[in-house]
Design a protein around this motif. Structure first.
Motif: not given
Length: 255
Positions: A68-70, A203-205, A227-231, A249-253
């Motif tokens: 789901x995060x990806x 920040x992460x994005x 990118x995948x590892x960072x996400x 977090x991942x949506x904003x990134x």
């Protein structure tokens, strides 16, 4: 031995079946979600019985969370800032007032129609406010829509997942939490998750974007895996700091 009941076999078969389902959907020109649902039912307990998700044990929920995060990060990548600003009013209403109406309506229906307790009804209402990009985006791609409507639907499908995850977690915490003031507890939990998700995602994005621009750091051809590892790291870091903040977090990134 990796027999039919092993976690490795179940995961591998599910992944392979999913790829075939997506290819078949593309060939038939139908939304991929239809083919994926069909394959899932056919191979699951109500069909051939080849796939038993419980065979993955506790790893099932973790795999689903990471997937789901990806998906939501990729959805965030496709949300253009200019188009979001143009439809900001409609999106604000959908993920606030729209979510509230769905929440209250679903809770009232199951309470009076199914005679559920108020606690279960409220929790159910908090769980069904999401639509999700896995459902909306495949349909949008196969239906001729105006750019404005397509933008609103796709953005709502991504953003409401983050809102829904936080609302469900806060609702559960408020309903079963030990504190005497559940409203205050819920508001604190809501603000904490939104603040952490927004800050860590921003920040992460930005860090990921800068890494991808620096060719000396990330060689050509390795952009996707970096990118995948960072996400996935961002998601897990957010969850470790505050549960149910990883989705936002991942949506904003991605955005």
């Amino acid at each position: 031995m990796h027999g039919p009941d092993s976690a490795g076999f179940i995961f591998g078969l599910a992944l392979g079946a999913g790829v075939v389902a997506v290819l078949l959907a593309r060939w038939l020109r139908i939304p991929s979600i239809l083919a994926l649902l069909g394959f899932g039912v056919s191979l699951g307990a109500d069909g051939l019985g080849w796939l038993e998700p419980r065979g993955l044990g506790s790893g099932l929920s973790e795999i689903v969370e990471l997937a789901v995060a990806v998906i939501l990060f990729e959805g965030g990548l496709n949300l253009e800032a200019a188009r979001l600003r143009a439809e900001a009013r409609a999106l604000q209403l959908l993920i606030s007032l729209g979510a509230l109406i769905t929440f209250a309506g679903a809770a009232l229906v199951v309470h009076f129609a199914l005679d559920w307790s108020w606690t279960l009804s409220i929790l159910f209402g908090s769980l069904v406010i999401v639509t999700g990009p896995t459902v909306i985006r495949p349909i949008v791609r196969h239906v001729s829509l105006t750019p404005r409507l397509a933008t609103v639907l796709e953005a709502e499908g991504v953003l409401i997942d983050a809102v829904g995850a936080i609302v469900a977690a806060v609702t559960l915490q408020a309903l079963v939490g030990p504190e005497a003031d559940p409203l205050a507890l819920g508001l604190r939990g809501l603000l904490a998750r939104v603040a952490l998700g927004a800050i860590l995602g921003l920040v992460g994005g930005l860090v990921i974007a800068q890494l991808l621009r620096a060719r000396r750091i990330v060689p050509e051809g390795l952009e996707n895996i970096v990118t995948l590892g960072a996400v996935l790291f961002l998601f897990q870091a957010a969850e470790a700091l505050q549960s149910e903040s990883g989705i936002l977090t991942v949506v904003v990134a991605g955005v």
